[in-house]
Design an enzyme around this catalytic site. Structure first.
Site, PDB file in Angstrom:
ATOM      1  N   MET A 211       0.791  -1.220   0.000  1.00  0.00           N
ATOM      2  CA  MET A 211       0.000   0.000   0.000  1.00  0.00           C
ATOM      3  C   MET A 211       0.832   1.283   0.000  1.00  0.00           C
ATOM      4  O   MET A 211       0.274   2.362  -0.072  1.00  0.00           O
ATOM      5  CB  MET A 211      -0.949   0.023   1.211  1.00  0.00           C
ATOM      6  N   TYR A 212       2.163   1.178   0.031  1.00  0.00           N
ATOM      7  CA  TYR A 212       2.980   2.383  -0.036  1.00  0.00           C
ATOM      8  C   TYR A 212       2.846   3.009  -1.423  1.00  0.00           C
ATOM      9  O   TYR A 212       3.163   2.390  -2.431  1.00  0.00           O
ATOM     10  CB  TYR A 212       4.453   2.076   0.231  1.00  0.00           C
ATOM     11  N   THR A 213       2.379   4.233  -1.440  1.00  0.00           N
ATOM     12  CA  THR A 213       2.168   4.981  -2.692  1.00  0.00           C
ATOM     13  C   THR A 213       1.328   4.201  -3.679  1.00  0.00           C
ATOM     14  O   THR A 213       1.570   4.221  -4.883  1.00  0.00           O
ATOM     15  CB  THR A 213       3.514   5.356  -3.360  1.00  0.00           C
ATOM     16  N   GLY A 214       0.327   3.497  -3.169  1.00  0.00           N
ATOM     17  CA  GLY A 214      -0.543   2.745  -4.052  1.00  0.00           C
ATOM     18  C   GLY A 214       0.174   1.678  -4.845  1.00  0.00           C
ATOM     19  O   GLY A 214      -0.239   1.342  -5.967  1.00  0.00           O
ATOM     20  N   GLY A 215       1.264   1.137  -4.298  1.00  0.00           N
ATOM     21  CA  GLY A 215       2.028   0.096  -4.990  1.00  0.00           C
ATOM     22  C   GLY A 215       3.249   0.613  -5.706  1.00  0.00           C
ATOM     23  O   GLY A 215       4.105  -0.171  -6.135  1.00  0.00           O
TER      24      GLY A 215
END
Length: 350
Positions: free
Chosen positions: A61-65
């Protein structure tokens, strides 16, 4: 660089690790933390490897992948030289199915993470949070299947309660499932909650601990004061951010002054002292460093060589102590206290 076996596994990880929450672009993520594009990330990661760091941590989930994509590209030619962990469980998309630790989400997420990382396997797969709605057996069996399929080598957990980790390990043992090797937890000079139950539980089971936000999202850099921390440019002025990591500013700034003095006495910086204190804790396997600048990375890694005096460690322990929760305080009174006193070594003639 120093290295540790990760908990009860044979996996060697550097005591300083590279956390990737800063990888990506703010405009894409909406977060003030993401500010490192691919070219910059490749330089930082190259610097980290040169400094002896072999452990790189990310999450779906970091930066939406995007953080996984950037990390995968930056490590493309060094995959066999490094240890990579990624996570599952925190919401990674709008649909309800893209969150939690159900079998469906775990199986879909590991494939998506491997695709973004451009690798066939991850060294460590971490359950990023507890899921109160999915049966624990379902989660643990699915994680075991991820390991048995070869898509991950080891398992970890992050942000779980001590009782739930203990229950999970007993269940993993009973079923012959792949077991957790370590927990990734928040721990800092101003956030010592883990010492109450999580650290003793981890030591009982031989688990390692890797530490996220060892500088309390920058509070322990010593760059803030009571005015600037509430300024419009400060991340701590964001209400959501502040509620996520609550800090007693008055006590925190008093602690900073003590850390600043100890730093002068050791010819070090405030963050180096805060990191060196963590490295002195026997339960800590590795510390995740989130950085956007090469010099900042080098300065933080230098804490490896900072040996705080016993007096400084004792002063920091006393200054940063936290109230004990029940039943912990109960066990330090009465019979336990008498036994502890009886076991303490005495001087000659005793």
């Amino acid at each position: 660089m120093q290295y540790r076996l990760l908990g009860n596994s044979g996996l060697l990880v550097s005591r300083m690790a590279f956390g990737t929450m800063t990888l990506g672009i703010e405009a894409k993520s909406g977060s003030i933390l993401q500010k490192v594009d691919l070219d910059h990330a490749a330089r930082l990661i190259g610097e980290a490897i040169d400094l002896g760091i072999n452990y790189f941590d990310t999450a779906d989930m970091y930066t939406g992948g995007e953080a996984e994509i950037v990390l995968g590209k930056a490590l493309k030619d060094r995959r066999q030289d490094v240890v990579i962990s990624t996570k599952v469980g925190v919401r990674s998309g709008a649909p309800l199915t893209q969150s939690g630790l159900s079998r469906r989400h775990i199986m879909a997420s590991i494939d998506d993470s491997l695709r973004r990382l451009n690798t066939d396997w991850t060294d460590i797969y971490i359950a990023h949070r507890e899921d109160r709605y999915t049966p624990l057996e379902e989660t643990l069996e699915a994680l075991n299947d991820v390991v048995r399929s070869g898509k991950a080598r080891y398992l970890g957990y992050s942000n779980w309660s001590a009782w739930k980790v203990a229950a999970a390990i007993e269940m993993q043992k009973a079923n012959g499932w792949a077991q957790f090797t370590h927990g990734q937890v928040y721990y800092s000079l101003i956030g010592r909650d883990v010492e109450a139950d999580i650290v003793p539980m981890a030591q009982n089971y031989g688990l390692g601990l890797t530490i996220w936000s060892p500088l309390a999202f920058g509070f322990l850099t010593g760059k803030f004061d009571m005015d600037t921390i509430r300024g419009p440019e400060s991340r701590f002025s964001d209400g959501l951010f502040a509620s996520f990591l609550p800090i007693d500013y008055e006590a925190g700034f008093a602690l900073i002054e003590t850390v600043r003095r100890i730093a002068r006495e050791h010819d070090a910086t405030v963050p180096q002292v805060a990191l060196a204190w963590l490295l002195s804790r026997s339960a800590v396997s590795s510390i995740l460093l989130g950085t956007t600048k090469a010099q900042q990375l080098r300065d933080n890694v230098a804490a490896i060589d900072l040996a705080l005096t016993p007096e400084s460690l004792a002063e920091l322990d006393a200054m940063a102590s936290t109230p004990k929760l029940y039943p912990n305080w109960f066990h330090e009174t009465g019979d336990d206290m008498l036994v502890r006193q009886a076991l303490e070594p005495r001087g000659n003639g005793a």
